[in-house]
Every structure is written in C-alpha cells, then in structure tokens.
Design a protein around this motif. Structure first.
Motif, short mmCIF file in Angstrom:
data_model
loop_
_atom_site.label_atom_id
_atom_site.label_comp_id
_atom_site.label_asym_id
_atom_site.label_seq_id
_atom_site.Cartn_x
_atom_site.Cartn_y
_atom_site.Cartn_z
N PHE A 1 -0.70 -4.87 -17.57
CA PHE A 1 -1.08 -6.14 -16.96
C PHE A 1 -0.17 -6.47 -15.78
O PHE A 1 -0.62 -6.97 -14.75
CB PHE A 1 -1.03 -7.27 -18.00
N LYS A 2 1.12 -6.19 -15.94
CA LYS A 2 2.09 -6.46 -14.87
C LYS A 2 1.69 -5.78 -13.57
O LYS A 2 1.73 -6.40 -12.50
CB LYS A 2 3.48 -6.00 -15.31
N ASN A 3 1.28 -4.53 -13.64
CA ASN A 3 0.91 -3.81 -12.42
C ASN A 3 -0.38 -4.35 -11.81
O ASN A 3 -0.52 -4.41 -10.59
CB ASN A 3 0.78 -2.31 -12.71
N LEU A 4 -1.32 -4.74 -12.65
CA LEU A 4 -2.55 -5.34 -12.13
C LEU A 4 -2.26 -6.68 -11.47
O LEU A 4 -2.90 -7.05 -10.48
CB LEU A 4 -3.57 -5.51 -13.25
N LEU A 5 -1.28 -7.40 -12.01
CA LEU A 5 -0.90 -8.69 -11.42
C LEU A 5 -0.33 -8.48 -10.01
O LEU A 5 -0.68 -9.22 -9.08
CB LEU A 5 0.14 -9.37 -12.31
N ALA B 1 -1.01 -5.95 -8.07
CA ALA B 1 -2.12 -5.49 -7.23
C ALA B 1 -3.01 -6.65 -6.79
O ALA B 1 -3.53 -6.68 -5.67
CB ALA B 1 -2.95 -4.45 -7.98
N MET B 2 -3.18 -7.61 -7.67
CA MET B 2 -4.04 -8.75 -7.37
C MET B 2 -3.38 -9.73 -6.41
O MET B 2 -4.04 -10.30 -5.52
CB MET B 2 -4.41 -9.47 -8.67
N LEU B 3 -2.07 -9.94 -6.54
CA LEU B 3 -1.41 -11.00 -5.78
C LEU B 3 -0.76 -10.53 -4.48
O LEU B 3 -0.55 -11.34 -3.58
CB LEU B 3 -0.36 -11.70 -6.65
N LYS C 1 7.99 -14.66 -9.51
CA LYS C 1 8.63 -13.40 -9.13
C LYS C 1 7.64 -12.50 -8.39
O LYS C 1 7.99 -11.85 -7.39
CB LYS C 1 9.16 -12.69 -10.37
N THR C 2 6.42 -12.45 -8.87
CA THR C 2 5.41 -11.56 -8.28
C THR C 2 5.09 -11.96 -6.85
O THR C 2 5.09 -11.12 -5.94
CB THR C 2 4.13 -11.56 -9.13
N VAL C 3 4.82 -13.24 -6.62
CA VAL C 3 4.40 -13.68 -5.28
C VAL C 3 5.55 -13.67 -4.27
O VAL C 3 5.31 -13.77 -3.07
CB VAL C 3 3.75 -15.07 -5.32
N SER C 4 6.78 -13.55 -4.75
CA SER C 4 7.92 -13.49 -3.84
C SER C 4 8.28 -12.05 -3.46
O SER C 4 9.22 -11.82 -2.70
CB SER C 4 9.14 -14.16 -4.47
N ASN D 1 2.64 -7.09 0.46
CA ASN D 1 2.23 -8.49 0.40
C ASN D 1 1.62 -8.91 1.74
O ASN D 1 2.18 -8.64 2.80
CB ASN D 1 3.44 -9.38 0.08
N LEU D 2 0.45 -9.53 1.70
CA LEU D 2 -0.25 -9.95 2.91
C LEU D 2 0.37 -11.16 3.58
O LEU D 2 0.03 -11.48 4.72
CB LEU D 2 -1.72 -10.24 2.60
N ASN D 3 1.29 -11.83 2.89
CA ASN D 3 1.92 -13.04 3.45
C ASN D 3 3.03 -12.64 4.43
O ASN D 3 4.13 -12.28 4.03
CB ASN D 3 2.48 -13.91 2.32
N LYS D 4 2.73 -12.72 5.72
CA LYS D 4 3.67 -12.30 6.76
C LYS D 4 4.90 -13.21 6.85
O LYS D 4 5.91 -12.82 7.43
CB LYS D 4 2.96 -12.28 8.11
#
Length: 310
Positions: free
Chosen positions: A139-143, A145-147, A220-223, A242-245
């Motif tokens: 699940f961690k890896n899918l998270l 990949a999704m975020l 942690k994931t989104v950072s 991460n797509l967030n430039k």
C-alpha cells in the motif's frame, strides 16, 4: 384472648418487619441511583480553560491584491482554519487529481503501510504508471505512486482493494467529506477523472488539506520529491517524481496537483510560516505555480499572530 391476639400481632409484625425494611431500602437505593444518573447526565459541564497564549489569530500585516489567473483561490491558516485571503471561495470547481487527497485518507484508514494490494483492473486513462492486472504492491508504494506522479492506476488499485470495491470506497470518500463538514464537496471516483461528479470549493479543499496533513504518513509522502518503488517481485521498478514544482522552495512541503481540461490547473500547497502551517489553494488556474507563488508572496514575512481576535 387479648393477650393472645397481642402476641400474635406482635409476632406477625416482627415476621414482616425485615421484608418491609428491605423494601424501603430497595426503593431508596433505586431512587438514589436514578437521581444520580439524571444529575450526571444533565449537569452543566465546565468550559475548558484555554490559556491566552494558545489563542492566536493570524492576520496579514500589509495587504495587497495579487493578480492571479485562477478563478478561485484561498489562503487559510491550517490550525485555526481562518481565511487570510480568498477569491470565489464558495464556488464549486472540478477537483481533478486533488481528489486523491481524500483517496489517500480513506486508504490510510483501511490499509497498513505494508499491506499487499493487487491490481484488479488496469487502466490507461490519464496519468498512469502502466500497472498490469495481477501485479501486487505494498500500500505504501501505491500511495507514493498516486500522490507524486498522480498515477490514476495506483488510485484505482487502492480503491478496488477496499471491501466492496471502488463503489464502496467512493461512498466512504463522501462520508468522510460529510464528517469533515465539507458541504460543497462530492466525489464520483477515486482518481478525479469524472469532472461532473467530482467537485469542491476552494474553501472546502483548503479545509480538507488542513485535516489531511495531520496524518503523518500522508504528510511524509506529499513532502517527498522523488521515490523509487517496485512491485512485490522486485523486478518491476518505477521512478517517481513529484509534480509539485514548488516543493522544497521557501518552506513549501506539500500537498497535491490536479488537472483536467474542464477543471483547468489546480494546486493545493502547504507552507510553514513562522512555525505555522498555511494552506494555499488555486482552482481553475492558467498557471497554478505562478498563481501560488503570488499568493505565497502575500504571506511571506507578512503574517502576525494576535493573542485575541481583532
């Protein structure tokens, strides 16, 4: 004869006296318990005493109106949920892939980080990693990949593994939206592809972001700027960006991008300013990163926290 009746009545009295006494005691006990229960249930609770040092009201010291392309935008203090700036904060817009913030929250409630999830339905719609049916991931890896790269096939895999499948998963997404009092928010799928069914407002989206970053794993994931993941076999490797430039620039530490033709560019940003987390949302933007930077300039070294409401 009188002596006999007197002795008989006396004997009867003493025979029933313990029963009467017990009955009186029982009635008294029941009444006492009922009164105690009523008072406990209906007593007036004391209001919690909050130290004046904990009461902080954020304000912008020097205000100016940023020129942005976004049709809707908001700046919100994450702790107090106080709005510092807004543009059309209550107009509904398509959520696009910011839907995945709620997808992550529902997934984090259901699955542990090391739970193994299997791809049930492969999809090639929108941004995908190219996952194939039968492939398994933590699940961690899918998270991640999704975020990070906003992979729709990762979001679908998470939703499909939920008890009852994606339909039940989406119902839970909408339930959580109601729990968070996001009254202008609705979800139609786990990825954010259904523009007509996925909608929210800048205000609701900022509140959702403020709630979501309280989750340590999501935060942690989104950072994370980059991550390398594999499926459970270790033979299929995926390099994620991460797509967030804006991530890592000037205190920015999250949280999610979004885009569809109907939604336009969407960006939810979290930033630490003076030890406080600020949420910035732009929706229906022509340049989400430029718009967000303009909004960030409004608060950079320009916030103060008053001990009371002005």
């Amino acid at each position: 004869m009188k002596d006999f009746l007197h002795k008989y009545n006396f004997k009867i009295f003493f025979s029933y006296f313990p029963i009467v006494l017990f009955s009186v005691f029982l009635v008294f006990f029941v009444l006492t318990y009922a009164l105690s229960f009523y008072l406990t249930k209906n007593q007036i609770q004391k209001a919690p005493v909050i130290s004046s040092s904990d009461l902080r009201y954020p304000i912008i010291k020097t205000e100016f109106v940023p020129q942005i392309s976004a049709k809707g935008a908001i700046i919100m203090d994450a702790d107090s949920k106080i709005v510092l700036y807004s543009k059309n904060p209550d107009i509904r817009f398509s959520t696009a892939s910011t839907t995945k913030i709620m997808t992550a929250l529902v997934g984090l409630e259901q699955f542990k980080q090391d739970d193994i999830l299997t791809v049930i339905n492969a999809t090639s719609e929108g941004a995908v990693l190219g996952l194939f049916k039968g492939q398994s991931f933590t699940f961690k890896n899918l998270l991640y990949a999704m975020l990070l790269p906003s992979a729709n096939d990762a979001a679908l895999a998470i939703a499909d593994n939920y008890p009852g499948g994606e339909n039940a998963f989406v119902l839970q997404m909408n339930k959580k939206a109601k729990d968070f009092n996001l009254s202008n928010t609705h979800y139609g799928d786990a990825s954010g592809l259904f523009d007509q069914e996925n909608y929210t407002t800048p205000f609701d989206l900022a509140r959702l972001a403020a709630f979501s970053i309280q989750n340590e794993n999501l935060r942690k994931t989104v950072s994370t700027k980059q991550e390398v993941i594999t499926d459970i076999t270790g033979t299929n490797v995926y390099y994620l960006n991460n797509l967030n430039k804006l991530l890592g620039i000037d205190g920015v530490n999250g949280i999610k991008t979004g885009y569809t033709e109907e939604a336009g560019q969407v960006l939810v940003t979290s930033k630490v300013e003076k030890g406080k987390t600020i949420i910035v949302v732009v929706m229906g933007s022509e340049d989400r990163f430029s718009d967000t930077q303009k909004l960030l300039s409004l608060i950079n070294n320009n916030l103060t926290y008053l001990p009371i409401h002005p």
